[in-house]
Design a protein around this motif. Structure first.
Motif, mmCIF file in Angstrom:
data_model
loop_
_atom_site.group_PDB
_atom_site.id
_atom_site.type_symbol
_atom_site.label_atom_id
_atom_site.label_comp_id
_atom_site.label_asym_id
_atom_site.label_seq_id
_atom_site.Cartn_x
_atom_site.Cartn_y
_atom_site.Cartn_z
ATOM 1 N N UNK A 101 50.324 65.340 49.900
ATOM 2 C CA UNK A 101 50.350 66.515 49.443
ATOM 3 C C UNK A 101 49.109 67.815 48.195
ATOM 4 N N UNK A 102 50.152 69.062 48.779
ATOM 5 C CA UNK A 102 49.231 70.244 48.140
ATOM 6 C C UNK A 102 49.359 70.816 47.026
ATOM 7 N N UNK A 103 49.523 71.269 45.609
ATOM 8 C CA UNK A 103 49.937 70.842 44.588
ATOM 9 C C UNK A 103 51.059 72.061 44.333
ATOM 10 N N UNK A 104 50.221 73.033 44.448
ATOM 11 C CA UNK A 104 50.808 74.352 44.526
ATOM 12 C C UNK A 104 51.609 74.701 45.705
ATOM 13 N N UNK A 105 52.341 73.632 46.694
ATOM 14 C CA UNK A 105 53.313 74.197 47.560
ATOM 15 C C UNK A 105 54.345 72.661 46.682
ATOM 16 N N UNK A 106 53.390 72.278 46.687
ATOM 17 C CA UNK A 106 55.372 71.041 45.770
ATOM 18 C C UNK A 106 55.190 71.466 44.833
ATOM 19 N N UNK A 107 54.508 71.684 44.201
ATOM 20 C CA UNK A 107 55.303 72.323 42.535
ATOM 21 C C UNK A 107 54.975 73.690 41.722
ATOM 22 N N UNK A 108 54.468 74.296 42.105
ATOM 23 C CA UNK A 108 54.579 75.824 42.516
ATOM 24 C C UNK A 108 53.885 75.778 41.307
ATOM 25 N N UNK A 109 53.559 77.507 40.728
ATOM 26 C CA UNK A 109 52.479 77.482 40.185
ATOM 27 C C UNK A 109 52.469 76.799 38.820
ATOM 28 N N UNK A 110 54.142 76.821 38.540
ATOM 29 C CA UNK A 110 53.973 76.496 37.519
ATOM 30 C C UNK A 110 53.983 74.937 36.989
ATOM 31 N N UNK A 111 54.098 74.070 37.949
ATOM 32 C CA UNK A 111 53.404 72.485 37.699
ATOM 33 C C UNK A 111 52.602 71.829 38.033
ATOM 34 N N UNK A 112 52.003 73.095 39.262
ATOM 35 C CA UNK A 112 51.532 72.293 39.661
ATOM 36 C C UNK A 112 50.053 71.492 39.239
ATOM 37 N N UNK A 113 49.297 72.724 38.113
ATOM 38 C CA UNK A 113 48.301 72.151 36.997
ATOM 39 C C UNK A 113 48.295 70.749 36.376
ATOM 40 N N UNK A 114 49.471 70.512 35.382
ATOM 41 C CA UNK A 114 50.159 69.076 35.141
ATOM 42 C C UNK A 114 50.258 68.108 36.077
ATOM 43 N N UNK A 115 50.635 68.809 37.226
ATOM 44 C CA UNK A 115 50.786 67.613 38.565
ATOM 45 C C UNK A 115 49.933 67.034 38.670
ATOM 46 N N UNK A 116 49.000 67.844 38.741
ATOM 47 C CA UNK A 116 47.776 67.264 39.397
ATOM 48 C C UNK A 116 46.644 67.013 38.128
ATOM 49 N N UNK A 117 46.738 66.845 36.908
ATOM 50 C CA UNK A 117 46.097 66.327 35.828
ATOM 51 C C UNK A 117 46.688 64.338 35.122
ATOM 52 N N UNK A 118 47.826 64.443 35.412
ATOM 53 C CA UNK A 118 48.914 63.785 35.589
ATOM 54 C C UNK A 118 48.609 62.544 36.932
ATOM 55 N N UNK A 119 48.969 62.557 38.052
ATOM 56 C CA UNK A 119 48.238 62.254 38.712
ATOM 57 C C UNK A 119 47.223 61.902 39.144
#
Length: 428
Positions: A248-266
């Motif tokens: 998974x590429x976070x910025x592609x999957x979750x956009x700028x709005x969710x990439x940072x927090x999703x990566x920090x969580x996952x």
């Protein structure tokens, strides 16, 4: 609730019960969550579906409270952590790794300074510390080709320096890196750094957001505005496939709005497990519901105490950004026109020994490591939170031997002044 004002968000943000559901945020005190099929659970592990499977990563109670703080700050995504230290660590380690560099203000909280200068240095991340009052030349010189972020505090603990957020945001963005702001002392009631160009905000929720000394915790909020994709070579963790999550590429999957927090969580919460408990999140939410009322009283009491100390001949100096004539008064008025915080720092004539004797004489205020609480407490930083620093490091952080950090609670202001008076009179 983006259309509502901050007071309403404090009370009702993050959770909207449906028909027949509990009005108060429910405490989901469970480590695990049941599913009918392994396929359904597999989608969660692949980040293909929303839901919960293990509270080390996410828990509904924690997510409701994180959503409230996110609304209060004006962000797009947020997560709770076990402490403010964990929040600050995650905020940096989510985008910086071995061989990288970060610019940080030198006047930050002593525990954070030690985290950066000692612990994270052992992990191969280098920090350059600069004062909030540095010249443009000094600020520019602090950046390196491998710089990944700039870090500062809205109001430094306990030096009470006020960061010129716009200035540091502009410098960070000119070098293609985000500005991370610890907004613990100001709180989103008095300052919302995203409105001034900051990209990520952290909190020690243990302080004003909780406000009652009941639960340790932290929070990270993302503005969703920093364009990671524009600097993809700087941030491969966000912009290239993650092998630990099936590419998974976070910025592609979750956009700028969710990439940072999703990566920090996952990634980080999964591997470090610095999660906040549902019970702590519930207690935190009770504090959030009243913070817009409490913070005004904290500031009112602090200003009264600061004015008293300013005129007292047993006090050598007073620092409070809400006090007219303070070095940071104009900057504070720009970013926090409605008030700063409830903490006053001052020096007792007679130096370190006199400061310690003064604190021993207090009867109403408690000597405690804590700060930003409903009850007044005080600390001698050079002998406590900043004890691990040498004299040179103490000076760089704005800490002197005579400094007393006085955190004004919600008591009567005159009672606080009377307690200070009798403690000063008792110094021999």
């Amino acid at each position: 609730m983006s259309d509502f004002r901050i007071e309403t968000k404090c009370v009702q943000g993050g959770y909207t019960p449906q028909n027949g559901e509990p009005r108060q945020i429910p405490i989901i005190q469970s480590t695990t969550f049941k599913y009918a099929t392994s396929q359904e659970m597999g989608k969660l592990f692949d980040l293909e579906a929303n839901g919960y499977f293990y509270s080390r990563l996410q828990n509904p109670t924690c997510d409701y409270v994180a959503a409230k703080i996110c609304e209060m700050e004006g962000g797009t995504a947020a997560m709770l952590t076990s402490s403010g230290q964990a929040a600050n660590f995650f905020s940096i380690f989510n985008i910086a790794t071995c061989g990288d560099h970060v610019v940080s203000c030198s006047t930050i909280y002593g525990g954070t300074y030690n985290l950066f200068s000692v612990t994270m240095k052992k992990m191969g991340i280098d920090f350059t510390f600069i004062t909030p009052d540095c010249t443009e030349e000094e600020l520019e010189a602090a950046f390196k080709p491998n710089t990944k972020a700039v870090f500062g505090e809205t109001i430094a603990n306990p030096a009470l320096t006020v960061l010129d957020i716009e200035r540091f945001a502009n410098a960070a963005h000119a070098h293609g890196v985000p500005l991370i702001i610890d907004n613990t002392f100001a709180t989103p009631v008095n300052c919302r750094p995203f409105e001034w160009g900051a990209d990520i905000v952290t909190h020690s929720t243990t302080k004003y957001l909780d406000g009652h000394g009941s639960a340790v915790g932290g929070c990270i909020v993302d503005s969703g505005k920093f364009d990671w994709k524009a600097y993809a070579e700087k941030y491969p963790g966000l912009c290239t496939p993650d092998d630990s999550y099936h590419g998974i590429t976070y910025v592609e999957k979750f956009g700028l709005e969710g990439a940072f927090i999703t990566k920090a969580t996952a990634q980080l919460m999964r591997d470090f497990g610095s999660c906040q408990s549902p019970q702590s999140a519930f207690l935190l939410n009770l504090g959030l519901e009243s913070i817009h009322v409490r913070i005004a009283r904290h500031c009112e009491n602090a200003l009264a105490v600061a004015k008293f100390l300013k005129e007292n001949d047993k006090i050598s100096w007073v620092v409070y950004p809400g006090l007219e004539g303070d070095k940071y008064y104009k900057t504070a008025k720009k970013y926090m026109p409605d008030g700063t915080c409830g903490v006053v720092s001052f020096g007792v004539k007679g130096g370190r020994d006199a400061a310690e004797k003064f604190m021993s004489g207090l009867k109403l205020a408690s000597i405690a490591t804590h700060v930003a609480d409903a009850r007044t407490c005080c600390l001698h930083p050079a002998n406590a939170t900043h004890r691990q620093m040498n004299e040179e490091e103490l000076i760089a952080c704005g800490i002197s031997g005579d400094l007393v950090r006085f955190s004004c609670g919600l008591e009567n202001a005159q009672d606080l002044i009377d307690d200070i008076t009798q403690a000063l009179d008792a110094i021999q």
